[in-house]
Design a protein around this motif. Structure first.
Motif, short mmCIF file in Angstrom:
data_model
loop_
_atom_site.label_atom_id
_atom_site.label_comp_id
_atom_site.label_asym_id
_atom_site.label_seq_id
_atom_site.Cartn_x
_atom_site.Cartn_y
_atom_site.Cartn_z
N ILE A 16 95.36 26.02 1.92
CA ILE A 16 95.67 24.59 1.82
C ILE A 16 94.63 23.80 2.62
CG2 ILE A 16 97.36 22.78 2.29
CD1 ILE A 16 99.53 24.91 2.01
N ALA A 17 93.94 22.90 1.96
CA ALA A 17 92.90 22.11 2.61
C ALA A 17 93.49 20.95 3.40
CB ALA A 17 91.90 21.58 1.58
N VAL A 18 94.42 20.23 2.78
CA VAL A 18 95.03 19.05 3.40
C VAL A 18 96.51 19.05 3.06
CG1 VAL A 18 95.06 16.53 3.52
CG2 VAL A 18 92.89 17.74 3.20
N GLN A 19 97.32 18.72 4.06
CA GLN A 19 98.76 18.60 3.83
C GLN A 19 99.24 17.28 4.42
OE1 GLN A 19 101.07 21.95 5.05
NE2 GLN A 19 102.94 21.20 4.09
N LEU A 20 99.73 16.42 3.55
CA LEU A 20 100.24 15.11 3.96
C LEU A 20 101.70 15.03 3.54
CD1 LEU A 20 97.23 12.89 2.83
CD2 LEU A 20 97.72 13.68 5.14
N GLY A 21 102.58 15.29 4.49
CA GLY A 21 104.00 15.31 4.16
C GLY A 21 104.28 16.43 3.17
N GLY A 22 104.83 16.09 2.03
CA GLY A 22 105.11 17.09 1.01
C GLY A 22 103.95 17.34 0.07
N LEU A 23 102.85 16.59 0.24
CA LEU A 23 101.68 16.73 -0.64
C LEU A 23 100.72 17.76 -0.07
CD1 LEU A 23 99.92 15.78 -3.03
CD2 LEU A 23 98.95 14.05 -1.50
#
Length: 278
Positions: free
Chosen positions: A9-16
């Protein structure tokens, strides 16, 4: 000493969650698109045609790649239909993407009165580069690997430690077949980019056919080393059979077209430029 695998996972913003798999594939497509548009200008092809083709081909390529994989793994997906669209977990077949993209190219070129051979020639080397980059998405997902090996053997290949540690999968070191295919495609890209502008070397269609032969030849041997292949039957790999068909077919078409005296040269470019660039 073993280390944790790289985070897919490169980026995790909340559930995204944005996966490296998607980032890497998108990067390969963008670079290929840029290089193809630059070559299109040299061959008197409106660069908008290249961009339009990418916009049309990309979604169909993803669908084709996924459908190809799902069909040959139907035993699993018939029991887990919710996983059919889970493309972010991997499980796409490049041959499915290439077949779907080729169909889109042919239809688009017929509608726009473009030579499909010329467009395929322009795109072929950059597609090979995109494939080479895309294989690193498999690396991040720890897929497209080969048989069990040892850490000592991987060190003998002079691979960096971070790559070797990512090849520790399921309690064993694995052969980095993704790397072999990526390197083969990079070599093919460099060769085609180096020789395609030589006068009198290529008629239209022959750069694309060279790409097909180069890729299918290398893929045949890499596929034989993989342990996650799609099979028609026991010990009968789908991609190896398709590689043979594509290599032989491309060679036959090459020699057939070369014997025809009226085939335009690649460097002549778009002979209908005055119409198509309006």
């Amino acid at each position: 000493m073993l280390f944790a695998a790289l985070n897919p996972i490169a980026v995790q913003l909340g559930g995204l969650e944005i996966h490296w798999y998607g980032v890497i594939i998108a990067s390969g497509v963008l670079l290929a698109a840029y290089l193809a548009t630059q070559e299109a200008k040299r061959r008197n092809v409106n660069e908008d045609h290249i961009l339009n083709l990418i916009l049309w081909a990309l979604p169909f390529a993803l669908i084709g790649a996924r459908l190809y994989y799902v069909v040959f793994e139907w035993g699993f997906y018939s029991q887990h239909p919710d996983q059919i669209i889970a493309i972010w977990n991997g499980g796409i077949a490049i041959y499915g993407a290439l077949i779907a993209s080729a169909i889109v190219f042919i239809v688009y070129c017929r509608v726009k009165d473009l030579s499909p051979w010329l467009i395929l020639d322009i795109a072929a080397p950059t597609v090979m580069l995109a494939q080479a980059i895309g294989r690193w998405g498999n690396f991040m997902n720890q897929e497209a690997f080969g048989q069990i090996t040892t850490g000592a053997f991987l060190h003998e290949l002079h691979l960096p430690s971070w790559l070797i540690q990512q090849m520790f999968i399921g309690g064993h070191y694995r052969m980095p077949t993704f790397l072999f295919e990526s390197a083969w495609n990079v070599a093919g890209f460099i060769i085609l980019m180096s020789i395609r502008h030589h006068k009198g070397w290529f008629k239209q269609g022959e750069i694309f056919l060279s790409y097909v032969m180069w890729y299918s030849f290398g893929r045949f041997f890499v596929e034989g080393m993989r342990t996650d292949s799609l099979y028609i039957a026991a010990d009968f790999r789908v991609s190896q059979l398709l590689s043979i068909i594509l290599f032989v077919g491309a060679a036959i078409i090459w020699f057939y077209r070369r014997r025809q005296k009226d085939q335009p040269w690649y460097l002549e470019g778009n002979l209908n430029a005055a119409i198509n660039n309006q």
